[in-house]
Design an enzyme around this catalytic site. Structure first.
Site, mmCIF file in Angstrom:
data_model
loop_
_atom_site.group_PDB
_atom_site.id
_atom_site.type_symbol
_atom_site.label_atom_id
_atom_site.label_comp_id
_atom_site.label_asym_id
_atom_site.label_seq_id
_atom_site.Cartn_x
_atom_site.Cartn_y
_atom_site.Cartn_z
ATOM 1 N NE ARG A 115 -4.743 14.794 0.072
ATOM 2 C CZ ARG A 115 -5.028 13.609 -0.428
ATOM 3 N NH1 ARG A 115 -3.979 12.551 -0.693
ATOM 4 N NH2 ARG A 115 -6.122 12.520 -0.800
ATOM 5 C CG HIS A 160 -8.004 10.054 3.131
ATOM 6 N ND1 HIS A 160 -7.713 11.138 2.765
ATOM 7 C CD2 HIS A 160 -8.173 8.945 3.252
ATOM 8 C CE1 HIS A 160 -6.528 10.364 1.885
ATOM 9 N NE2 HIS A 160 -7.437 8.351 2.762
ATOM 10 C CD GLU A 203 -7.223 6.788 -3.363
ATOM 11 O OE1 GLU A 203 -6.050 7.109 -3.241
ATOM 12 O OE2 GLU A 203 -7.644 5.929 -2.715
ATOM 13 C CG ASN A 222 -4.308 9.491 -4.399
ATOM 14 O OD1 ASN A 222 -4.059 10.763 -4.484
ATOM 15 N ND2 ASN A 222 -5.373 9.236 -2.917
ATOM 16 C CE1 TYR A 224 0.336 4.663 -2.714
ATOM 17 C CE2 TYR A 224 -1.615 5.378 -4.159
ATOM 18 C CZ TYR A 224 -1.089 5.901 -2.528
ATOM 19 O OH TYR A 224 -0.892 6.544 -1.803
ATOM 20 C CD GLU A 273 -3.099 9.157 -0.989
ATOM 21 O OE1 GLU A 273 -3.124 7.743 -0.897
ATOM 22 O OE2 GLU A 273 -4.591 9.140 -0.516
#
Length: 444
Positions: A76, A120, A165, A292, A294, A350
């Site tokens: 990606r 992005h 995002e 994504n 985290y 991600e």
């Protein structure tokens, strides 16, 4: 003997990067808002810039060969809008477009499937001067840009992500000012968020038309699973507010065609202006949702805050980003998305962690990163077993890179980069991940 949790046969494994973070060659493209932001005193740690970064534009063959060595099945990456259209509109830079053409061919040579993110965060500076994402015109410039890229790459690229995002673009870029373009205004931030979502819908229409019948099109949202600090009503409300501003404000329009009513009421006069067809454009069916993940969020009621909640810092293990390591949050998030939105497919686009890596005798023994990945693979596997339509995983990131406002201080890569010499060194985590990919499973 350790047991192996096997993933579905068609599960795909890859790594992810973004254009501004690795490409460099800034003098070979138009200026973007992050070029400007890097030169704004005090905004980026150590005054770092993306001018050279990983010099990927000149080293992409080496980097793709490295992916092939690790057995990656998909990659990606994002296209730099100002490398294709230096002013954001008008004349196409053929050399810039050629770079992505060659990159795609190089990936396919090794049977690595390209997954392209169109935006992005590197908005051309010329468009920011005209109002940036706060201007409705930028929606249509993004549509034109999508057409240019899809016309060139659509015959070979079959996985497309419109935006990465939008919460970060709108809220960190236009509410807190921590990211480019450095605006601090909630009304503008919410209008930016809306325009990003409309542009996603229009971009999807172009990709459906030019990408062929087998093109898969989606969007990537950064999401945390939100937990209330206690069972008390006010903390439940706090969790709902946190979830509303981070997750539902973006997922609801895409999947349900409307903004969440509770947040619309909370935002009051700051809500965005919406044109009659906007919600229908935003809510066109997507082929997959990119997630994504985290860390989690733990929300506590706090009447002194604008949205009446604050995020806690629970005791536990933390990465160099001061993000809690909480794999269960990934399982819970994937199940929540499955139950509330029923996406056709989900990809973890991600997931990863930053730690202060050290080179010793030419090697990087990043034990904590390996542990982080292992726990999150197990968490992802658990969600699949519970019915989540999870189809693939992209480690963030292929290599250390420019980590936005943190400059080169935070290392997320499974490959170490010496930014003075541009030497790439496979970390232990790269070899570990390669093994997971090879066996399509994780040892427990």
């Amino acid at each position: 003997m350790s047991d192996i949790l096997s993933f579905p046969k068609d599960f795909i494994w890859g790594t992810a990067t973004s254009s501004f973070q690795i490409e460099g060659a800034a003098d070979e493209r138009g200026m973007c808002i992050w070029d400007e932001f890097c030169r704004w005193p005090g905004k980026v740690l150590n005054g770092d810039t993306g001018d050279v970064a990983n010099d990927h534009v000149h080293r992409y063959r080496e980097d793709v060969a490295m992916m092939a060595e690790l057995g990656m099945q998909t990659y990606r990456f994002s296209i730099a809008w100002p490398r294709v259209l230096p002013a954001g509109k008008g004349k196409v830079d053929e050399a810039g477009l050629d770079f992505y053409d060659k990159l795609v061919d190089e990936l396919l040579k090794y049977n690595i499937q390209p997954a392209v993110t169109l935006y992005h965060w590197d908005l051309p500076s010329e468009l920011q001067k005209l109002g940036g994402w706060a201007s409705r015109d930028t929606i249509y410039r993004f549509q034109d840009y999508t057409e240019v890229v899809a016309n060139r790459l659509g015959d070979r690229v079959k996985t497309w992500i419109t935006h990465n995002e939008p919460w970060v673009v709108s809220m960190l870029g236009n509410l807190t000012g921590d990211h480019a373009p450095g605006v601090e205004d909630r009304g503008i931030a919410l209008q930016v968020a809306h325009h990003l979502l409309v542009s996603h819908g229009l971009s999807m229409q172009v990709l459906r038309e030019l990408g062929g019948a087998d093109a898969q099109v989606g969007i990537t949202l950064n999401m945390n699973h939100v937990y209330p600090a206690t069972d008390r009503d006010e903390d439940q409300l706090a969790a709902s507010r946190s979830d509303g501003q981070l997750n539902r404000w973006f997922a609801d329009p895409i999947f349900k065609g409307s903004y969440p009513e509770d947040m619309w009421d909370v935002y009051g006069a700051q809500v965005p202006r919406i044109e009659p067809d906007d919600m229908a454009i935003i809510s066109q069916p997507i082929d997959f949702l990119g997630v994504n993940y985290y860390t989690r969020d733990v929300a506590k009621y706090d009447a002194s805050k604008p949205l009446e909640y604050t995020s806690l810092h629970p005791a536990g293990e933390y990465t160099a980003m001061d993000w809690e390591v909480y794999p269960q949050g990934l399982t819970d998030l994937l199940m929540r998305l499955t139950n509330d939105y029923a996406p056709k497919a989900i990809y973890i686009t991600e997931n990863g962690c930053a730690y202060p890596d050290v080179v010793e005798d030419g090697k990087v023994h990043d034990v904590k990163r390996i542990d982080y990945y292992r726990k999150h693979f197990v968490a992802a596997h658990k969600a699949i077993e519970m019915g989540a339509p999870l189809k693939g995983y992209y480690a963030w990131s292929l290599m250390d890179n420019f980590e936005w406002a943190w400059g080169y201080e935070r290392r997320f890569g499974i490959v170490y980069v010496d930014f003075k010499t541009q030497e790439r060194i496979l970390k232990d985590s790269a070899r570990y991940y390669s093994q997971v990919v090879q066996q399509n499973g994780v040892e427990i």
